[in-house]
Design a protein around this motif. Structure first.
Motif, PDB file in Angstrom:
ATOM      1  N   ARG A 244     -52.323 -38.254  -1.840  1.00  0.00           N
ATOM      2  CA  ARG A 244     -51.120 -38.014  -1.038  1.00  0.00           C
ATOM      3  C   ARG A 244     -50.107 -39.165  -1.144  1.00  0.00           C
ATOM      4  O   ARG A 244     -49.608 -39.667  -0.132  1.00  0.00           O
TER       5      ARG A 244
ATOM      6  N   GLU B 223     -46.872 -39.504  -1.524  1.00  0.00           N
ATOM      7  CA  GLU B 223     -45.623 -38.746  -1.447  1.00  0.00           C
ATOM      8  C   GLU B 223     -44.429 -39.695  -1.357  1.00  0.00           C
ATOM      9  O   GLU B 223     -44.548 -40.830  -0.894  1.00  0.00           O
ATOM     10  N   SER B 224     -43.286 -39.210  -1.756  1.00  0.00           N
ATOM     11  CA  SER B 224     -42.056 -39.971  -1.556  1.00  0.00           C
ATOM     12  C   SER B 224     -41.749 -40.053  -0.057  1.00  0.00           C
ATOM     13  O   SER B 224     -41.739 -39.027   0.630  1.00  0.00           O
ATOM     14  N   PRO B 225     -41.500 -41.248   0.464  1.00  0.00           N
ATOM     15  CA  PRO B 225     -41.148 -41.364   1.883  1.00  0.00           C
ATOM     16  C   PRO B 225     -39.675 -41.071   2.166  1.00  0.00           C
ATOM     17  O   PRO B 225     -39.239 -41.129   3.306  1.00  0.00           O
ATOM     18  N   HIS B 226     -38.910 -40.750   1.118  1.00  0.00           N
ATOM     19  CA  HIS B 226     -37.460 -40.630   1.261  1.00  0.00           C
ATOM     20  C   HIS B 226     -36.965 -39.183   1.338  1.00  0.00           C
ATOM     21  O   HIS B 226     -35.764 -38.954   1.515  1.00  0.00           O
TER      22      HIS B 226
ATOM     23  N   GLU C 248     -38.552 -36.391   3.270  1.00  0.00           N
ATOM     24  CA  GLU C 248     -38.685 -35.743   4.578  1.00  0.00           C
ATOM     25  C   GLU C 248     -37.540 -36.079   5.536  1.00  0.00           C
ATOM     26  O   GLU C 248     -37.052 -35.184   6.244  1.00  0.00           O
TER      27      GLU C 248
ATOM     28  N   PRO D  54     -41.908 -32.937   0.687  1.00  0.00           N
ATOM     29  CA  PRO D  54     -42.407 -33.728  -0.452  1.00  0.00           C
ATOM     30  C   PRO D  54     -43.592 -33.050  -1.132  1.00  0.00           C
ATOM     31  O   PRO D  54     -44.140 -32.073  -0.609  1.00  0.00           O
TER      32      PRO D  54
ATOM     33  N   ASP E  15     -45.858 -36.249  -6.134  1.00  0.00           N
ATOM     34  CA  ASP E  15     -44.440 -36.531  -6.364  1.00  0.00           C
ATOM     35  C   ASP E  15     -43.955 -36.056  -7.733  1.00  0.00           C
ATOM     36  O   ASP E  15     -43.027 -36.618  -8.307  1.00  0.00           O
TER      37      ASP E  15
ATOM     38  N   GLU F 132     -32.776 -39.650  -4.099  1.00  0.00           N
ATOM     39  CA  GLU F 132     -33.242 -41.028  -3.981  1.00  0.00           C
ATOM     40  C   GLU F 132     -32.366 -41.985  -4.796  1.00  0.00           C
ATOM     41  O   GLU F 132     -32.473 -43.201  -4.674  1.00  0.00           O
TER      42      GLU F 132
ATOM     43  N   ALA G  71     -43.169 -48.505  -1.346  1.00  0.00           N
ATOM     44  CA  ALA G  71     -43.895 -47.354  -1.895  1.00  0.00           C
ATOM     45  C   ALA G  71     -44.204 -47.557  -3.373  1.00  0.00           C
ATOM     46  O   ALA G  71     -45.312 -47.264  -3.838  1.00  0.00           O
TER      47      ALA G  71
END
Length: 566
Positions: free
Chosen positions: A35, A37-40, A42, A48, A52, A120, A553
């Motif tokens: 997991r 995932e991109s934090p940008h 959501e 996400p 990714d 992003e 990240a």
């Protein structure tokens, strides 16, 4: 009875990687169950994906160790963000380290990418620069093989990345181009490129055309077995004797034979470029020469070039939009390079300071001249890129003639210089946008920027970004408040931790004598720090105080890749 073909294009990224590896050797790193995932996404209301959109797999091909990196075009158009970019760059960096330790590790990258993930933005642009650096390093040991099957294709900064590959395998369904038709139409108008004209698009940027004019190596059918065999052959053949991104004189001579004032069709280019240069018909080859006006258009890039070199109205070479000079700085010779406007540029789409076809190859020429001249010296001259580039050139001829390869040549040259021990420093005095910044400045050991509203860093103009993401400009501005990497201003960019220094209190358009001395001092310091560190790759970009939070990240991805690698 002939075996029925099975489509490689229709496979998902994970299955593509499996199809290329020797049976039973597939081992995924940083898989979806971790997991990452991109934090940008959501915060912008975007769901996400657990991997990714990038699959990294270890295994063997023809019994040789290999890492296969496969991009999933179905997720965010295969766009590169912080996490996906760190997975690609990190895997290539691990392969470089293997080879440095005598453990031969090949690399295969399956491209299905629209380039930077605009949601992003600067994370993607930064990641692509690091991917490119790792490819240049890895090619010294093993071939870096690219596969461009189709569906999305290979666009934006990732097409420049493809221009660095040792070998490109492409299908007829594959496309490889820097600027997508929609972006060209947005920036230059429908008369320049009609994004609804599918035949024009395929004839210009499709796999058959790219292979026919020497911008790709192997044209294969969309068939799993055929593509896997082409990859196996490339692994067996090893490193090629010649790389496209180093063939500067060849491509510059080809461009000189083009008359940009006349219409040119894909077949015209095939007829010219598929033959040996000596066999081209000199009588019918156009030059498109325009007499250069004595009046120069002043820009921030030209102003700072003149101020730092002390050369007013510098002489220009065959491509007047690229200035270069060797001058003393801190007691040693340095090479300055700047891209400037040329209202009489042979290629009209590159008249306002954009990086175009001739600009990329010419930057590469000036950088490699310094590398070759200093090859036997213990201390290599610094190279300073003065950055004031509004974008790459958007145009039909640019895409037809392979602007992505021109830009890749400059990337290759700067990275090669850095790895050879030349301190490469970028000074941002104006905009540093998209593929133009990747071409000129992003491969630097260290980046210094002036703290000014006119100094901008981003992956695309707002209008084009809005069209591609199907948002309004106002919605993009609102998203930038939640995700600083989407913003254009240099203050937001500084939060990513990439800048060596953000210099305050200097007027970029009217610097005083003491301002020039201040910047010379900053450049000297950056050169000194670069030499003292001994670091020739780009790892220092991950160690600054801002990077530890701004790129947390990506740092985590690299750490976990290292843990799982063997």
């Amino acid at each position: 009875m002939h075996k029925m073909k099975e489509s490689f294009v229709e496979l998902k990224a994970r299955n593509r990687a499996m199809a290329l590896l020797d049976e039973g050797t597939f081992r995924e790193l940083l898989g979806p169950f971790e997991r990452l995932e991109s934090p940008h996404l959501e915060p912008q209301g975007i769901v996400p994906q657990c991997d990714d959109g990038v699959v990294v797999a270890r295994g063997t091909i023809c019994g040789e160790r290999v890492v296969v990196i496969s991009i999933e075009g179905a997720f965010q158009g295969g766009g590169i963000g912080e996490v996906s970019g760190a997975k690609i760059a990190g895997a290539l960096e691990r392969a470089v380290e293997d080879n440095e330790q005598g453990i031969k590790t090949n690399a295969v990258i399956v491209h299905d990418s629209g380039g930077v993930r605009l949601q992003e933005a600067n994370y993607g642009l930064l990641s692509i620069a690091e991917i490119q650096s790792a490819i240049v390093a890895l090619r010294n040991y093993v071939p870096v093989i690219g596969v461009i099957p189709g569906k999305i294709g290979c666009f934006g900064g990732m097409s420049m990345t493809a221009g660095l590959f040792s070998k490109i395998i492409i299908t007829r369904e594959g496309r490889m181009t820097l600027n997508g038709p929609e972006v060209i139409e947005q920036e230059a108008g429908v008369a320049e490129f009609d994004s609804k004209d599918k035949k024009l698009i395929w004839d210009t940027t499709g796999g058959a055309q790219r292979q026919a004019i020497g911008l790709a190596d192997v044209l294969v059918d969309d068939d799993i077995a055929a593509i896997a065999e082409a990859v196996r052959t490339a692994v067996k053949e090893g490193k090629p004797s010649e790389l496209r991104s180093k063939q500067i004189d060849l491509f510059l001579s080809r461009l000189k034979r083009i008359d940009p004032s006349k219409k040119i069709s894909p077949m015209d280019v095939r007829n010219m470029w598929s033959k040996d240069e000596n066999l081209l018909n000199e009588e019918t080859a156009g030059t498109g020469e325009i007499k250069e006006s004595s009046e120069k258009e002043m820009s921030r890039g030209r102003l700072w070039f003149e101020k730092l070199t002390g050369i007013k109205d510098p002489e220009t070479g065959a491509v007047p939009s690229v200035l270069h000079a060797d001058c003393k700085l801190g007691g040693e010779e340095v090479r300055y390079i700047a891209v400037v406007p040329n209202p009489n540029n042979r290629f009209p789409r590159a008249r306002k300071g954009e990086v175009g076809l001739e600009e990329g190859w010419t930057i590469a020429k000036y950088v490699r001249e310094a590398v070759e001249a200093d090859a036997g010296k213990a201390e290599k001259r610094p190279i300073i890129a003065i950055v004031d580039v509004p974008s790459q050139a958007y145009g039909y001829k640019e895409e037809l003639l392979g602007i992505f390869q021109s830009c890749a040549a400059a990337v290759d040259a700067y990275a090669t210089a850095r790895f050879a021990g030349h301190p490469v420093i970028s000074l941002l005095v104006g905009p540093a946008i998209s593929g133009a910044f990747l071409t000129h400045g992003y491969q630097a050991n260290r980046i210094i920027a002036l703290d000014d509203p006119g100094v901008l860093v981003h992956a695309m103009s707002k209008q084009s970004a809005a069209r591609i993401t199907k948002r309004t400009v106002e919605e993009l501005d609102e998203a930038a408040k939640k995700v600083p990497s989407m913003a254009y201003d240099i203050q937001s960019y500084a939060t990513l931790g990439t800048l060596e220094e953000l210099v305050e209190g200097i007027n970029p358009e009217a610097p005083k004598a003491e301002d020039i001395e201040t910047i010379k001092g900053k450049l000297n310091k950056a050169i000194e720090v670069t030499r003292k560190s001994g670091i020739r790759d780009l790892r220092n970009r991950l160690t600054s105080k801002n990077a530890l939070t701004g790129r947390a990240a990506g740092i985590k991805v690299r750490r976990k890749l290292k843990e799982e690698w063997n």
